[in-house]
Design a protein around this motif. Structure first.
Motif, PDB file in Angstrom:
ATOM      1  N   MET A 194       0.877  -1.089   0.097  1.00  0.00           N
ATOM      2  CA  MET A 194      -0.060  -0.081   0.024  1.00  0.00           C
ATOM      3  C   MET A 194       0.854   1.251   0.134  1.00  0.00           C
ATOM      4  N   TYR A 197       2.429   1.821  -3.432  1.00  0.00           N
ATOM      5  CA  TYR A 197       1.625   2.319  -4.634  1.00  0.00           C
ATOM      6  C   TYR A 197       1.398   3.748  -4.087  1.00  0.00           C
ATOM      7  N   PHE A 198       0.914   3.939  -2.912  1.00  0.00           N
ATOM      8  CA  PHE A 198       0.656   5.146  -2.438  1.00  0.00           C
ATOM      9  C   PHE A 198       1.854   6.305  -2.793  1.00  0.00           C
ATOM     10  N   LEU A 201       1.830   6.854  -6.608  1.00  0.00           N
ATOM     11  CA  LEU A 201       0.660   7.540  -7.029  1.00  0.00           C
ATOM     12  C   LEU A 201       0.256   8.946  -6.552  1.00  0.00           C
ATOM     13  N   PHE A 202       0.603   9.020  -5.403  1.00  0.00           N
ATOM     14  CA  PHE A 202       0.034  10.437  -4.662  1.00  0.00           C
ATOM     15  C   PHE A 202       0.897  11.440  -5.629  1.00  0.00           C
ATOM     16  N   THR A 205      -1.231  12.289  -8.839  1.00  0.00           N
ATOM     17  CA  THR A 205      -2.455  12.920  -8.596  1.00  0.00           C
ATOM     18  C   THR A 205      -2.214  14.431  -8.208  1.00  0.00           C
ATOM     19  N   ARG A 206      -1.352  14.627  -7.337  1.00  0.00           N
ATOM     20  CA  ARG A 206      -0.928  16.072  -6.794  1.00  0.00           C
ATOM     21  C   ARG A 206      -0.567  17.027  -7.904  1.00  0.00           C
ATOM     22  N   ASP A 209      -3.660  17.581 -10.139  1.00  0.00           N
ATOM     23  CA  ASP A 209      -4.415  18.668  -9.546  1.00  0.00           C
ATOM     24  C   ASP A 209      -3.781  20.236  -9.679  1.00  0.00           C
TER      25      ASP A 209
ATOM     26  N   ASN B  64      -5.414   6.821  -4.293  1.00  0.00           N
ATOM     27  CA  ASN B  64      -4.112   6.623  -4.697  1.00  0.00           C
ATOM     28  C   ASN B  64      -3.742   5.195  -4.486  1.00  0.00           C
ATOM     29  N   LEU B  69      -5.687  -4.192  -4.554  1.00  0.00           N
ATOM     30  CA  LEU B  69      -4.690  -4.228  -3.585  1.00  0.00           C
ATOM     31  C   LEU B  69      -5.734  -3.966  -2.075  1.00  0.00           C
TER      32      LEU B  69
END
Lengths: 221, 219
Positions: A194, A197-198, A201-202, A205-206, A209, B64, B69
């Motif tokens: 987790m 991936y975070f 990906l974070f 997406t930031r 935005d 995200n 998962l």
């Protein structure tokens, strides 16, 4: 409950390899989807009439079928139909591209259609050819408006590559699952997944935005 | 190669049950995720910093992460770190609700923020409380802009329910793949699965286009 993160440290090479496959799969899929998506959108808007309805039908159909189904079908059923075998990695590239390209096509189409029709008229009146109008007038404005959405395509693709685990592509998700089964440490391994991936990906997406806000004024014409 | 499509008819009951579970999952998730999304959006826009931060953290986390998962995590990790023991169906439902609530919250937030600030100020000047202004003035207008996005989320959710097949919830994808491994009719069953999803999903996608056109906001 005791946490033991040693399985992750001991198998870091295995996980790191999976991470590389996730990135490679995402990169190839994004590149192929952009090419195919552009081609489909241009075909749909400027192409001959007989080409339009199959494209619309394909794009709308792909919006209706889950990516898992496309992946499983491409890997298990397509080789039976064609009588050839497709390696898992390439089956995943094909299936994910089939799924993401129509999404790109819709972004490109709405970008192109957001440029006012009067501009095409003005270009033609100034003696430009249709192709010149598209290349020099419409595309430069349309592409800027598509950019933030292309960022979303990247993050959607990375998330979708995790689904390729169901056809056993050895990417990060699949390797985490294997490792969790072998070491009996699902808590640490899935939680760490987790985090991984975070962390990728974070920021994406930031940035997306920010791009929407930063480039919003360019959308006005 | 010989194809035997009768297998689809022969196992129709299992497929119909699968379709039922797929639809049930979609409906239940939306029933939780719409109020959930509104709540998260209001928390995020509230003036209490810890509420806003909590909501932001939740939304950013689940936006995200790959849903598959989250499904695995809820299935393997949650029962080990907490005392929560859920059936596979409820685990899948929980993962879907977490994911869709986060997306819905962004939809509602964008909808609420698209209503000009002057309207809330005008309402307060007319003697409405902040809560009244939110529920009587802003939300009814925001709804119009939110509905088309919710419709798209609905279709995405309908497709995403297929992901809970990895923890053996017997929805359409899992049912089809179970029949496949029982009968070895791989091409037939996987094609039937794709066609059934298409038959259910295509009209929904078209309906979304219609809603988008009908509720289009002309600035």
């Amino acid at each position: 409950m005791e946490f033991d993160f040693s399985p992750i440290l001991e198998n870091w090479r295995y996980l790191w390899g999976g991470f590389g496959i996730t990135l490679g799969l995402s990169g190839l899929t994004v590149a192929a989807s952009l090419l195919l998506g552009f081609a489909m959108a241009i075909g749909r808007i400027y192409g001959p009439r007989w080409l339009r309805w199959p494209l619309v039908f394909y794009i709308d159909s792909m919006r209706a079928i889950p990516v898992l189904v496309v992946l499983v079908w491409t890997f298990f059923a397509l080789p039976l139909l064609l009588g050839i075998s497709i390696p898992t990695f390439w089956a995943a590239v094909i299936a994910l591209t089939m799924h993401i390209a129509p999404f790109v096509a819709e972004i490109v189409r709405s970008g192109i259609e957001s440029v006012r029709a009067g501009q095409t008229g003005a270009g033609l009146a100034l003696g430009m050819s249709k192709a010149q109008v598209v290349r020099h007038l419409i595309m430069p404005q349309a592409v800027v408006r598509m950019l933030p959405s292309f960022g979303s395509v990247i993050s959607i693709t990375i998330k979708d590559t995790a689904i390729a685990a169901v056809i056993a592509v050895p990417e990060y998700m699949k390797r985490s699952e294997t490792l969790a089964g072998q070491t009996y440490h699902p808590v640490e391994i899935f939680t760490f997944a987790m985090l991984v991936y975070f962390i990728i990906l974070f920021p994406i997406t930031r940035l997306v935005d920010m791009a929407y806000r930063r480039w919003a004024f360019l959308g006005r014409s | 190669m010989n194809y035997d499509w009768s297998v689809v008819w022969q196992y129709r009951q299992m497929l119909l049950d699968g379709i039922g579970i797929t639809i049930l999952l979609t409906v239940l998730t939306m029933l939780v995720a719409v109020p959930g999304g509104i709540l998260l959006a209001l928390m995020r826009l509230s003036s209490m910093p810890w509420l806003a931060r909590g909501s932001t953290a939740f939304v950013e986390l689940f936006r995200n992460l790959p849903l598959i998962l989250v499904v695995y995590w809820a299935f393997y990790v949650m029962p080990m770190v907490s005392d929560i023991e859920l059936s596979a169906f409820n685990t899948g439902l929980l993962a879907l609700c977490l994911n869709v609530s986060a997306y819905n919250s962004e939809t509602f937030r964008a909808g609420i923020q698209s209503i000009r600030k002057g309207q809330a100020e005008a309402a307060v000047a007319l003697g409405f409380s902040n809560t009244q202004a939110m529920f009587k003035i802003i939300l009814p207008q925001a709804w119009r802009r939110v509905l088309p996005v919710l419709a798209s989320t609905w279709v995405a959710l309908f497709k995403d329910t297929s992901l809970v097949s990895v923890i053996a919830v017997g929805e359409l994808a899992h049912a089809s793949m179970t029949i496949r491994s029982q009968t070895f009719r791989v091409l037939e069953m996987l094609t039937a699965m794709a066609v059934i999803y298409w038959m259910l999903g295509y009209p929904q996608a078209k309906l979304v286009d219609w809603i988008r056109e009908k509720y289009k906001v002309n600035e």
